[in-house]
Scaffold this active site. Structure first.
Site, PDB file in Angstrom:
ATOM      1  N   ASP A   1       0.777  -1.330   0.072  1.00  0.00           N
ATOM      2  CA  ASP A   1      -0.209   0.126  -0.036  1.00  0.00           C
ATOM      3  C   ASP A   1       0.967   1.180   0.004  1.00  0.00           C
ATOM      4  O   ASP A   1       1.444   1.510   0.988  1.00  0.00           O
ATOM      5  CB  ASP A   1      -0.771   0.067   1.333  1.00  0.00           C
ATOM      6  CG  ASP A   1      -1.806   1.242   1.187  1.00  0.00           C
ATOM      7  OD1 ASP A   1      -2.433   1.600   0.136  1.00  0.00           O
ATOM      8  OD2 ASP A   1      -1.781   1.684   2.396  1.00  0.00           O
TER       9      ASP A   1
ATOM     10  N   ASP B   1      -2.607   1.153   7.342  1.00  0.00           N
ATOM     11  CA  ASP B   1      -1.888   0.823   6.174  1.00  0.00           C
ATOM     12  C   ASP B   1      -1.084  -0.884   5.723  1.00  0.00           C
ATOM     13  O   ASP B   1      -1.173  -1.038   4.728  1.00  0.00           O
ATOM     14  CB  ASP B   1      -0.684   1.484   6.248  1.00  0.00           C
ATOM     15  CG  ASP B   1      -0.967   3.090   6.271  1.00  0.00           C
ATOM     16  OD1 ASP B   1      -1.496   3.728   5.311  1.00  0.00           O
ATOM     17  OD2 ASP B   1      -0.720   3.753   7.255  1.00  0.00           O
TER      18      ASP B   1
ATOM     19  N   GLU C   1      -1.464  -1.247  -4.933  1.00  0.00           N
ATOM     20  CA  GLU C   1      -2.427  -0.478  -5.238  1.00  0.00           C
ATOM     21  C   GLU C   1      -2.230   0.467  -6.527  1.00  0.00           C
ATOM     22  O   GLU C   1      -1.089   0.845  -6.569  1.00  0.00           O
ATOM     23  CB  GLU C   1      -3.041   0.106  -4.091  1.00  0.00           C
ATOM     24  CG  GLU C   1      -4.381   0.720  -4.031  1.00  0.00           C
ATOM     25  CD  GLU C   1      -4.790   1.607  -2.710  1.00  0.00           C
ATOM     26  OE1 GLU C   1      -5.467   0.661  -2.316  1.00  0.00           O
ATOM     27  OE2 GLU C   1      -4.598   2.733  -2.513  1.00  0.00           O
TER      28      GLU C   1
END
EC number: 3.1.21.10
Length: 173
Positions: free
Chosen positions: A8, A139, A67
């Site tokens: 992430d 996160d 991502e």
């Protein structure tokens, strides 16, 4: 058996999560955050690159999932996020890992069942799916969710390929 590293990305905090997949069984291997406390962006990017490289060396993943960039309201933030993603991807490519990208909405849909899920819902489902004793940091939970998404997407793709092969051979199951 496959080991998947989920990332992430962020210019200040980059979450990571590592899981093992054996068939449909997912096992938690590790997670955490790469925190960049320096002010200048080039130094932060260097720390992200070094951190991701160290994680790859430690866990020896087979796949790297990250991502995708989303449209941010602040152009400066979007550019910094893109650069953080870039150095993380370069770290993976330098280790010859295949890179897979997933939209945040797809990750939430896969893990929670709702594409507009809240962070707390993602944390709860990651905890449940990986049988963790507590919710992971936000996160790290997002990174684990990205890795879980890769497992589901790749498994579904293999099942579809097998179905197509059986159909081509005249066998339907």
């Amino acid at each position: 058996m496959s080991i998947i590293l989920g990332i992430d990305p962020g210019s200040r905090i980059t979450g990571y999560g590592v899981i093992r997949q054996v068939g449909r069984q997912l096992t938690y291997l590790g997670s955490g955050c790469i925190r960049t406390k320096v002010d200048d962006l080039p130094s932060r990017l260097k720390l992200i690159y070094a951190g991701v490289t160290e994680i790859i060396t430690q866990f020896q993943p087979d796949y790297f999932a990250i991502e995708q960039v989303f449209m941010a309201k602040n152009a400066d933030s979007a550019l910094k996020l893109g650069q953080a993603r870039g150095v993380a991807i370069v770290a993976a490519v330098n280790q010859e890992l295949p890179v897979f990208e997933y939209a945040a909405r797809q990750v939430k849909q896969t893990v929670v069942g709702i594409g507009s899920a809240e962070k707390s819902q993602v944390q709860h489902m990651v905890r449940t799916l990986l049988k963790l004793p507590a919710n992971p940091q936000a996160d790290a939970a997002d990174a684990l969710a990205i890795a879980i998404t890769h497992c589901h997407v790749s498994q579904n793709a293999m099942q579809m390929s097998e179905s197509r092969l059986n159909l081509a051979r005249g066998r339907l199951r």
